[in-house]
Motif scaffolding. Structure first.
Motif, mmCIF file in Angstrom:
data_model
loop_
_atom_site.group_PDB
_atom_site.id
_atom_site.type_symbol
_atom_site.label_atom_id
_atom_site.label_comp_id
_atom_site.label_asym_id
_atom_site.label_seq_id
_atom_site.Cartn_x
_atom_site.Cartn_y
_atom_site.Cartn_z
ATOM 1 N N THR A 47 2.213 6.617 -7.402
ATOM 2 C CA THR A 47 0.917 6.659 -7.962
ATOM 3 C C THR A 47 0.939 6.994 -9.601
ATOM 4 O OG1 THR A 47 -1.431 7.567 -7.958
ATOM 5 C CG2 THR A 47 0.276 9.124 -7.010
ATOM 6 N N CYS B 251 0.876 -1.178 0.046
ATOM 7 C CA CYS B 251 -0.028 0.060 0.057
ATOM 8 C C CYS B 251 0.969 1.485 0.013
ATOM 9 C CB CYS B 251 -0.735 -0.086 1.147
ATOM 10 S SG CYS B 251 -2.056 -1.425 1.203
ATOM 11 N N GLN C 298 2.375 1.788 -3.543
ATOM 12 C CA GLN C 298 1.346 2.122 -4.356
ATOM 13 C C GLN C 298 0.954 3.716 -4.075
ATOM 14 O OE1 GLN C 298 1.090 -0.060 -6.903
ATOM 15 N NE2 GLN C 298 -0.986 0.425 -6.983
#
Length: 157
Positions: free
Chosen positions: A38, A31, A34
């Motif tokens: 982005t 997470c 990510q």
């Protein structure tokens, strides 16, 4: 004494707990990666939102500076945005300065990713609710209150 190479229950529980911790760390890392990398590279800022917090029994109305007195008041917390305040439609905040009485808008030069004042440029008079935020705040109550804007009152973008 009997030596056994078979795993016991404590070892099985320890392995299960470690697998759960490992999965949680891997998920948190994924997470984080990510979020950092982005694929969306543009940002959209569509104005300013201001929230007014008022105690019970106090009614607040906000209108553009110089506009007629309001007819509708709201209780509790209110948010100023382009959706509910027409005077914010043209707002494009720019760099301005003042002497305590009057505002002035300097001529700017962009260099090296920063804005600098142009010493040879003409300074102009900024327009309210275009270059800076200006509004009238109306407050009323059915009971008697002493209302003031104190040192801790702020407006933050």
């Amino acid at each position: 004494m009997k030596n056994s190479t078979a795993p016991n229950r404590k070892t099985g529980r320890m392995i299960a707990k470690n697998l759960i911790v490992l999965f949680t760390v891997a998920l948190a890392g994924f997470c984080g990666i990510q979020a950092w990398f982005t694929d969306k590279s543009s940002v959209d800022a569509n104005g300013i939102n201001v929230e007014c917090q008022a105690p019970d029994g106090i009614e607040i109305a906000v209108v553009g500076h110089g506009a007629p007195a309001p007819t509708a008041y709201k209780t509790g917390n209110i948010t100023l945005s382009k959706a509910n305040c027409n005077f914010l439609d043209k707002l494009q905040l720019t760099e301005i300065t003042g002497d305590g009485t009057y505002f002035s808008k300097p001529s700017l030069i962009q260099s090296g990713g920063q804005a600098h004042v142009n010493p040879d440029g003409e300074w102009s008079k900024p327009t309210e609710n275009l270059h800076y935020l200006s509004f009238d705040l109306y407050i009323r109550a059915k009971s008697q209150y002493n209302i003031s804007i104190g040192k801790k009152s702020t407006i933050k973008p």
